[in-house]
Design an enzyme around this catalytic site. Structure first.
Site, short mmCIF file in Angstrom:
data_model
loop_
_atom_site.label_atom_id
_atom_site.label_comp_id
_atom_site.label_asym_id
_atom_site.label_seq_id
_atom_site.Cartn_x
_atom_site.Cartn_y
_atom_site.Cartn_z
N ARG A 157 -10.22 -1.19 15.47
CA ARG A 157 -10.32 -0.51 14.18
C ARG A 157 -11.28 -1.32 13.33
NH1 ARG A 157 -4.79 0.67 10.84
NH2 ARG A 157 -5.19 -1.47 10.20
N TYR A 172 14.47 31.56 5.08
CA TYR A 172 13.28 32.31 5.52
C TYR A 172 13.28 32.56 7.02
CZ TYR A 172 11.03 31.37 1.00
OH TYR A 172 10.71 31.32 -0.33
N LYS A 193 0.84 -1.20 0.00
CA LYS A 193 0.00 0.00 0.00
C LYS A 193 0.88 1.25 0.00
CE LYS A 193 -0.28 -0.55 5.01
NZ LYS A 193 -1.03 -1.19 6.09
N HIS A 217 -5.75 -8.20 12.82
CA HIS A 217 -4.59 -7.29 12.75
C HIS A 217 -4.19 -6.91 14.17
CE1 HIS A 217 -1.82 -4.65 10.76
NE2 HIS A 217 -2.38 -3.54 11.18
N CYS A 246 13.11 25.00 3.02
CA CYS A 246 12.18 25.64 2.08
C CYS A 246 11.40 24.56 1.31
CB CYS A 246 12.94 26.53 1.10
SG CYS A 246 14.09 27.67 1.88
N ASP A 261 11.53 23.64 -1.90
CA ASP A 261 12.27 22.86 -2.89
C ASP A 261 13.76 22.77 -2.61
OD1 ASP A 261 9.80 23.03 -4.52
OD2 ASP A 261 10.43 25.14 -4.64
N ARG A 284 1.77 -11.14 6.65
CA ARG A 284 1.52 -9.88 5.92
C ARG A 284 2.54 -8.81 6.26
NH1 ARG A 284 -3.70 -10.22 8.38
NH2 ARG A 284 -3.11 -8.31 9.47
C1 LIG Z 1 -0.17 -2.07 6.76
C2 LIG Z 1 -0.68 -3.40 7.14
C3 LIG Z 1 0.20 -4.49 7.30
C4 LIG Z 1 1.70 -4.34 7.23
O1 LIG Z 1 2.20 -3.79 8.43
P1 LIG Z 1 3.77 -3.61 8.70
O2 LIG Z 1 3.83 -3.11 10.09
O3 LIG Z 1 4.24 -2.60 7.71
O4 LIG Z 1 4.40 -4.91 8.50
C5 LIG Z 1 -0.35 -5.73 7.54
N1 LIG Z 1 -1.70 -5.89 7.66
C6 LIG Z 1 -2.56 -4.87 7.53
C7 LIG Z 1 -4.01 -5.11 7.69
C8 LIG Z 1 -2.09 -3.59 7.30
O5 LIG Z 1 -2.95 -2.59 7.19
#
Ligand SMILES: *Cc1c(COP(=O)(O)O)cnc(C)c1O
Length: 369
Positions: free
Chosen positions: A135, A264, A37, A164, A309, A311, A220
């Site tokens: 969540r 600045y 992502k 998660h 700044c 850029d 994951r």
């Molecule tokens: C972003 C995400 C991950 C990966 O998490 P890391 O901490 O980057 O390994 C795994 N599962 C879900 C649902 C996530 O949103």
């Protein structure tokens, strides 16, 4: 590596991504879903995903359906899942491309079923359970009923179940074990009812590395795929290495007289005649407008002075008398014997390494090795 004439660019070593996935897969002894992502955490969605697949990732996890569709269009061959929320009207596209969606809400699932059925397609879904993060996720107590109910809906097939972790990067806390216990109860109930889906998954990077019992069928990892630590206390195996460097160029070198304001709002004044350089990176590239930044020039670590700044920004080059316009400046990565890690920048910005790499500007050219 060639900068393509850029003055601010990111070098991504795709070999390191391939290697990191290989290492994670062998540690986990499970299938790997590389989480890609947010433009693969700033590394470049398509290129990083292709490398992850070459390293053995059978799955790619994204946050938005458009990320998955972009991967399909690029011809990347892997199972893909949208881990976040998807609008029901997109369910037909997901089904047509074989992109899996995460589900947790009955009303949304009904809408997915209707859209998929009307398109004459079957949508693969993974049921997400909230085992403690607070969540996204369905009530774990209701897993059997939820799964059975979905199984009877037309246009839908339940392929996975997942959860998660909220605090897998803080293994001294009891949270992850509690979440695992809750998830185990979900799986026990599903098993007993003959409803266990094909793919069970739970572990992010920290979970994969620190909680072997959380590996299930698929892990994951996101941040570890890119060779970055989930948190300062979570050590990566030494074979896992960062893939990304960030570079710019020296655009100007000149002597500025004592007592002269710099950049600045004059947050910095020279105390003597100082060698001040301008480098081609600013907050629009993701370089934060805070004090305390450092960069590498000719193998020397030098401070950024004055306000960053949009850029460009200024560096104090007294320690680099031979610095010249066009010199390569390292913001993240190695130069000579010194290295600045993305983790170090996160510490200095008071944030997490995820935000550092995800915040790298879209306009910064990615160069691949
Ligand atoms: C972003 C995400 C991950 C990966 O998490 P890391 O901490 O980057 O390994 C795994 N599962 C879900 C649902 C996530 O949103």
């Amino acid at each position: 590596m060639h900068s393509n004439g850029q003055t601010n660019w990111i070098e991504v070593d795709l070999g390191e991504i391939r290697n990191n996935v290989r290492v994670l897969r062998s540690i986990a002894g499970a299938q790997v879903m590389a989480v890609v992502k947010a433009n693969a955490y700033g590394h470049g969605l398509v290129e990083a995903s292709q490398a992850a697949v070459e390293g053995g990732a059978g799955w790619l996890g994204v946050a938005r359906i458009d990320e998955a569709l972009a991967l399909c269009r690029a011809g990347i061959q892997a199972r893909m899942i949208v881990l976040g929320y998807t609008e029901p009207e997109r369910a037909a596209e997901a089904a047509a491309e074989g992109v899996r969606l995460a589900v947790y809400d009955q009303g949304v699932v009904e809408a997915y079923s209707r859209v998929a059925r009307e398109a004459g397609k079957t949508l693969l879904v993974h049921a997400k359970y909230d085992t403690g993060m607070g969540r996204l996720g369905h009530d774990p107590q209701d897993a059997v009923e939820f799964t059975r109910w979905m199984g009877d809906l037309p246009g839908l097939k339940v392929e996975g179940a997942f959860t998660h972790f909220a605090e897998a990067d803080e293994p001294q806390k009891p949270t992850t074990l509690r979440q695992l216990e809750c998830f185990e109860n979900v799986l026990k109930a599903l098993n007993a009812a003959g409803l266990r889906p094909e793919f069970i998954h739970a572990a992010n990077s920290a979970g994969t590395l620190l909680f072997p019992q959380a590996r299930y069928d698929v892990v994951r990892p996101g941040i570890a795929v890119y060779g970055l630590q989930p948190a300062p206390g979570v050590m990566l195996p030494p074979e896992i290495r960062p893939a990304l460097s960030w570079k710019a160029r020296l655009a100007s070198v000149k002597m500025i007289p004592p007592g002269h304001g710099v950049s600045y709002n004059f947050h910095y004044f020279t105390t003597h005649e100082e060698r001040i350089g301008v480098i081609t990176v600013g907050y629009a590239d993701g370089f934060r407008r805070v004090q305390g930044n450092h960069v590498l020039v000719r193998g020397v670590r030098v401070p950024v002075v004055g306000a960053v700044c949009m850029d460009q920004c200024l560096v104090q080059l007294d320690a680099v008398p031979d610095a010249q316009i066009g010199d390569e400046v390292v913001l993240i990565g190695q130069q000579g014997d010194l290295r600045i890690s993305a983790e170090e920048i996160a510490r200095s910005w008071g944030t997490i390494v995820y935000e550092v790499v995800c915040g790298l500007g879209a306009r910064v050219q990615r160069v691949y090795r």
